[in-house]
Design a protein around this motif. Structure first.
Motif, PDB file in Angstrom:
ATOM      1  N   SER A 130      -8.980 -39.178 -25.705  1.00  0.00           N
ATOM      2  CA  SER A 130      -8.794 -39.907 -24.442  1.00  0.00           C
ATOM      3  C   SER A 130      -9.986 -39.682 -23.519  1.00  0.00           C
ATOM      4  CB  SER A 130      -7.503 -39.453 -23.753  1.00  0.00           C
ATOM      5  OG  SER A 130      -6.377 -39.778 -24.540  1.00  0.00           O
ATOM      6  N   LEU A 131     -10.462 -38.436 -23.470  1.00  0.00           N
ATOM      7  CA  LEU A 131     -11.613 -38.143 -22.626  1.00  0.00           C
ATOM      8  C   LEU A 131     -12.847 -38.893 -23.114  1.00  0.00           C
ATOM      9  CD1 LEU A 131     -12.717 -36.588 -20.240  1.00  0.00           C
ATOM     10  CD2 LEU A 131     -13.054 -34.621 -21.735  1.00  0.00           C
ATOM     11  N   ARG A 132     -12.998 -38.994 -24.419  1.00  0.00           N
ATOM     12  CA  ARG A 132     -14.107 -39.785 -24.977  1.00  0.00           C
ATOM     13  C   ARG A 132     -14.063 -41.213 -24.449  1.00  0.00           C
ATOM     14  NH1 ARG A 132     -14.434 -43.568 -28.893  1.00  0.00           N
ATOM     15  NH2 ARG A 132     -12.264 -43.281 -29.553  1.00  0.00           N
ATOM     16  N   ARG A 133     -12.897 -41.809 -24.475  1.00  0.00           N
ATOM     17  CA  ARG A 133     -12.735 -43.188 -24.019  1.00  0.00           C
ATOM     18  C   ARG A 133     -13.009 -43.308 -22.517  1.00  0.00           C
ATOM     19  NH1 ARG A 133      -8.667 -46.019 -27.547  1.00  0.00           N
ATOM     20  NH2 ARG A 133      -8.471 -44.765 -29.434  1.00  0.00           N
ATOM     21  N   ILE A 134     -12.529 -42.334 -21.748  1.00  0.00           N
ATOM     22  CA  ILE A 134     -12.683 -42.381 -20.289  1.00  0.00           C
ATOM     23  C   ILE A 134     -14.136 -42.190 -19.881  1.00  0.00           C
ATOM     24  CG2 ILE A 134     -12.093 -41.140 -18.162  1.00  0.00           C
ATOM     25  CD1 ILE A 134      -9.323 -40.607 -19.505  1.00  0.00           C
ATOM     26  N   LEU A 135     -14.829 -41.239 -20.514  1.00  0.00           N
ATOM     27  CA  LEU A 135     -16.240 -41.021 -20.203  1.00  0.00           C
ATOM     28  C   LEU A 135     -17.069 -42.261 -20.534  1.00  0.00           C
ATOM     29  CD1 LEU A 135     -16.671 -37.365 -21.521  1.00  0.00           C
ATOM     30  CD2 LEU A 135     -16.596 -38.096 -19.130  1.00  0.00           C
ATOM     31  N   ALA A 136     -16.731 -42.910 -21.652  1.00  0.00           N
ATOM     32  CA  ALA A 136     -17.424 -44.144 -22.011  1.00  0.00           C
ATOM     33  C   ALA A 136     -17.133 -45.242 -20.987  1.00  0.00           C
ATOM     34  CB  ALA A 136     -17.020 -44.593 -23.411  1.00  0.00           C
ATOM     35  N   ALA A 137     -15.898 -45.295 -20.505  1.00  0.00           N
ATOM     36  CA  ALA A 137     -15.531 -46.288 -19.487  1.00  0.00           C
ATOM     37  C   ALA A 137     -16.277 -46.040 -18.184  1.00  0.00           C
ATOM     38  CB  ALA A 137     -14.028 -46.268 -19.241  1.00  0.00           C
ATOM     39  N   ARG A 160     -13.719 -50.209 -15.688  1.00  0.00           N
ATOM     40  CA  ARG A 160     -14.961 -49.584 -16.150  1.00  0.00           C
ATOM     41  C   ARG A 160     -15.954 -49.518 -14.995  1.00  0.00           C
ATOM     42  NH1 ARG A 160     -14.605 -49.372 -21.704  1.00  0.00           N
ATOM     43  NH2 ARG A 160     -16.786 -48.734 -21.880  1.00  0.00           N
ATOM     44  N   ASN A 161     -16.836 -48.527 -15.019  1.00  0.00           N
ATOM     45  CA  ASN A 161     -17.805 -48.365 -13.952  1.00  0.00           C
ATOM     46  C   ASN A 161     -19.084 -47.751 -14.514  1.00  0.00           C
ATOM     47  OD1 ASN A 161     -17.720 -45.223 -13.507  1.00  0.00           O
ATOM     48  ND2 ASN A 161     -15.559 -45.864 -13.589  1.00  0.00           N
ATOM     49  N   GLU A 162     -20.077 -47.598 -13.677  1.00  0.00           N
ATOM     50  CA  GLU A 162     -21.380 -47.074 -14.104  1.00  0.00           C
ATOM     51  C   GLU A 162     -21.638 -45.691 -13.527  1.00  0.00           C
ATOM     52  OE1 GLU A 162     -23.406 -48.624 -16.337  1.00  0.00           O
ATOM     53  OE2 GLU A 162     -21.654 -49.939 -16.535  1.00  0.00           O
ATOM     54  N   THR A 174      -2.086 -51.096  -5.546  1.00  0.00           N
ATOM     55  CA  THR A 174      -2.055 -50.151  -6.659  1.00  0.00           C
ATOM     56  C   THR A 174      -3.020 -50.574  -7.761  1.00  0.00           C
ATOM     57  OG1 THR A 174       0.203 -49.381  -6.245  1.00  0.00           O
ATOM     58  CG2 THR A 174      -0.599 -49.232  -8.508  1.00  0.00           C
ATOM     59  N   LEU A 175      -3.034 -51.856  -8.086  1.00  0.00           N
ATOM     60  CA  LEU A 175      -3.961 -52.352  -9.115  1.00  0.00           C
ATOM     61  C   LEU A 175      -5.408 -52.155  -8.678  1.00  0.00           C
ATOM     62  CD1 LEU A 175      -2.234 -55.702 -10.178  1.00  0.00           C
ATOM     63  CD2 LEU A 175      -1.923 -53.412 -11.125  1.00  0.00           C
ATOM     64  N   GLY A 176      -5.657 -52.298  -7.395  1.00  0.00           N
ATOM     65  CA  GLY A 176      -7.008 -52.125  -6.885  1.00  0.00           C
ATOM     66  C   GLY A 176      -7.521 -50.706  -7.010  1.00  0.00           C
ATOM     67  N   GLN A 177      -6.630 -49.743  -7.157  1.00  0.00           N
ATOM     68  CA  GLN A 177      -7.028 -48.341  -7.257  1.00  0.00           C
ATOM     69  C   GLN A 177      -7.497 -47.940  -8.652  1.00  0.00           C
ATOM     70  OE1 GLN A 177      -3.243 -46.707  -5.676  1.00  0.00           O
ATOM     71  NE2 GLN A 177      -4.532 -45.569  -4.253  1.00  0.00           N
ATOM     72  N   PHE A 178      -7.237 -48.776  -9.658  1.00  0.00           N
ATOM     73  CA  PHE A 178      -7.495 -48.361 -11.042  1.00  0.00           C
ATOM     74  C   PHE A 178      -8.940 -47.919 -11.283  1.00  0.00           C
ATOM     75  CE2 PHE A 178      -8.101 -49.614 -15.661  1.00  0.00           C
ATOM     76  CZ  PHE A 178      -7.505 -48.464 -16.158  1.00  0.00           C
ATOM     77  N   PRO A 179      -9.959 -48.649 -10.829  1.00  0.00           N
ATOM     78  CA  PRO A 179     -11.326 -48.167 -11.078  1.00  0.00           C
ATOM     79  C   PRO A 179     -11.581 -46.780 -10.513  1.00  0.00           C
ATOM     80  CG  PRO A 179     -11.367 -50.465 -10.392  1.00  0.00           C
ATOM     81  CD  PRO A 179      -9.961 -49.978 -10.169  1.00  0.00           C
ATOM     82  N   ALA A 180     -11.030 -46.498  -9.338  1.00  0.00           N
ATOM     83  CA  ALA A 180     -11.219 -45.168  -8.743  1.00  0.00           C
ATOM     84  C   ALA A 180     -10.492 -44.102  -9.539  1.00  0.00           C
ATOM     85  CB  ALA A 180     -10.729 -45.168  -7.294  1.00  0.00           C
ATOM     86  N   VAL A 181      -9.328 -44.437 -10.086  1.00  0.00           N
ATOM     87  CA  VAL A 181      -8.584 -43.482 -10.915  1.00  0.00           C
ATOM     88  C   VAL A 181      -9.376 -43.146 -12.170  1.00  0.00           C
ATOM     89  CG1 VAL A 181      -6.486 -43.143 -12.280  1.00  0.00           C
ATOM     90  CG2 VAL A 181      -6.333 -44.206 -10.030  1.00  0.00           C
ATOM     91  N   VAL A 182      -9.952 -44.156 -12.795  1.00  0.00           N
ATOM     92  CA  VAL A 182     -10.769 -43.928 -13.991  1.00  0.00           C
ATOM     93  C   VAL A 182     -11.975 -43.061 -13.658  1.00  0.00           C
ATOM     94  CG1 VAL A 182     -12.158 -45.027 -15.787  1.00  0.00           C
ATOM     95  CG2 VAL A 182     -10.014 -46.080 -15.067  1.00  0.00           C
TER      96      VAL A 182
END
Length: 553
Positions: A149-156, A114-116, A471-479
């Protein structure tokens, strides 16, 4: 150190170099990024910051890269920095620094990723919006999966998101639906322009079960009842189908309320204040050609009838007056013509059509079994329904398969392919990785191998461990990218091609739980941290797609 942490370190080093050399600090970007090189021999991460800034500040990019490399080399956790080509920076990290990613992920848990990025932005996300005159069909189902899914991603990504279903309960389709129900109740064939399919007869019989005498009444008396009761039953069925699919809507908005509550008249007055309303031939028009629309649009015809476009305008203005900064519409493949006219509405209302409104168009879906088209629905006539898809493949397979491809392209789903228990099936491949991890963790518990509160991240030095950690470190950037580009399929591609693949390779090469009577070592404990971090990322990613993360398969 996550990629985001490293990017901040690179920018901090650049700021130090600029201050030392007296360069213009205003040329520094607010943020930067690092990327994983395609060739692992080139280092853990790469930065192009020197290339981006060199010409801006009058320094040769390679010279600036050399200064950055020297500064970065003095920072904690940086093992080495090499300069490549005209000014690329290839960065190598200490194993202990890379290993801390596992701790970051495990301690963040469900919040990891998750990010801001979109914090403070209120988004209205409208999708599906099928007419309440028939069941949800396969075309709607793709947008149901992608939209939720987009709803969830935008909220994240920090946005305040309201998911909205626009109920098309005004217009000619309402009358056709009522006449179709009335005909079925009286044993007559459906009207030529009516709705077919067994569901019409089913709904008609349910209405008659409450009011048996309705069938014999004159049309002018019975049609309003068939419409109101049929509408209620059909909308309930739509809600229940979407609920079974795991799709949630915060708001169910009735088009009829726009007409009955004065919203259309209010919208016309607001547009008139902006100077884009004109009257001609007894009709009221919106001059949308002022904003690249191909023609001006009628809002109210000369006979006083409100157009569908008038409802579109009123609905957009209603959304904005409810406080939404951005109105996102997810529309079907046959709605390309709506892009220009909806953006023109926003512009005529005094808004920025590149900021306040967004229209996404999705392509069609074909359903096949063993390469052959699936027969059309008996219940719904010429369509395949969401419920029939769920019965054939289940919610997880359906949601994942519909969301894992770009909506720009046509999609063909093979029922046999997306339900088989094989690594060739993407949803099984990802879910199996999660289930396999849960099995490993159960075995670790049985062995008495607890994670504990601490571990030595430097022990995760194997090449396969290093790849998985990065790879795990990339997850926030992918989101963040999936949110920015409105592309949920990026989450699925990342889970399949990176996380699950790198995990299976790691597990094949690195013993996590000691064999037999072998003692538990610090390396085993460190690997348990890595395994738990991987489980967290897979679970978080699947949750963004609305797909379960099973513990057993």
């Amino acid at each position: 150190m996550t990629p985001a942490n490293l990017a901040d370190t690179v920018l901090s080093a650049a700021r130090a170099v600029f201050e030392t050399r007296g360069l213009d600090l205003a040329a520094l970007p607010a943020t930067t990024a690092v990327e994983r090189p395609r060739n692992p021999e080139h280092g853990d991460y790469a930065s192009t910051l020197a290339l981006q800034l060199g010409k801006k500040v009058g320094v040769a990019p390679r010279e600036l890269a050399a200064a950055l490399a020297e500064e970065l080399g003095s920072r904690d956790g940086i093992k080495a920095v090499e300069i490549a080509g005209p000014g690329f920076l290839n960065i190598r990290l200490d194993a202990a620094v890379t290993g801390t990613i596992a701790r970051t992920v495990v301690e963040a848990g469900p919040a990891y990723g998750r990010n801001e990025q979109l914090a403070g932005e209120r988004i209205n996300l409208e999708f599906v919006s099928a007419n309440p005159t028939g069941p949800i069909h396969l075309g709607h189902t793709r947008w149901a999966a992608v939209g939720d899914s987009l709803r969830r991603i935008l909220a994240a990504a920090g946005a305040e998101v309201t998911s909205e279903y626009y109920i098309n309960d005004a217009g000619a389709q309402v009358e056709r639906f009522a006449r179709s129900l009335y005909a079925a109740a009286n044993g007559h064939p459906a009207p030529e322009d009516g709705y077919g399919g067994d569901y019409i007869g089913e709904i008609a019989q349910r209405i008659l079960s409450d009011d048996p005498e309705l069938a014999g009444q004159p049309a002018e008396t019975a049609l309003p009842v068939f419409w109101s009761r049929g509408y209620e039953l059909m909308l309930t069925e739509i809600r229940e189908s979407l609920q079974r699919f795991g799709v949630h809507f915060d708001v169910w908005f009735s088009e009829k309320t726009l007409h009955d509550g004065g919203a259309v008249e209010h919208a016309i007055e607001e547009l008139r204040k902006q100077g884009h309303i004109f009257e001609e031939g007894g009709a009221i028009w919106l001059r949308t050609t002022d904003f690249t629309d191909d023609k001006d649009r009628v809002l109210i015809r000369s006979n006083g009838e409100k157009t569908y476009f008038a409802a579109d305008a009123a609905y957009y203005i209603n959304k904005r007056e409810r406080g939404f900064d951005r109105c996102v519409y997810l529309l079907g493949a046959d709605h390309h013509g709506y892009i220009g006219r909806l953006k023109a509405i926003a512009a005529c209302a005094g808004d920025d059509p590149e900021k306040n409104i967004e229209i996404l168009i999705g392509q069609l879906v074909n359903l096949v079994r063993a390469g052959q088209p699936v027969r059309l629905s008996k219940r719904a006539g010429n369509i395949i329904t969401l419920d029939e898809l769920l019965e054939a493949v289940g919610a997880d397979a359906a949601r994942y398969s519909l969301a894992r491809s770009s909506t720009d392209s046509m999609l063909t789903l093979d029922i046999e392919e997306i339900t088989k228990h094989s690594s060739d099936n993407p949803v099984f491949y990802v879910q199996y990785a999660h289930a396999r991890i849960c099995s490993i963790l159960r075995n670790a518990d049985d062995k008495g191998m607890s994670r504990g509160d601490t571990y030595d991240p430097a022990l995760l030095s194997h090449e396969r461990e290093n790849n998985l950690l990065k790879t795990l470190g990339q997850f926030p950037a992918v989101v963040a990218t999936a949110a920015e580009l409105r592309e949920p399929h990026r989450i699925a591609v990342y889970l399949e091609e990176r996380v699950a693949t790198d995990f299976h390779r790691f597990f094949d090469a690195c013993q996590v739980v000691p064999k037999g009577e072998d003692p538990v070592t610090d390396v085993n404990v460190a690997r348990r941290w890595l395994v738990e971090a991987t489980r967290t990322v897979i679970a978080n990613g699947l949750d963004l797609l609305g797909v379960s993360a099973p513990e057993r398969m």
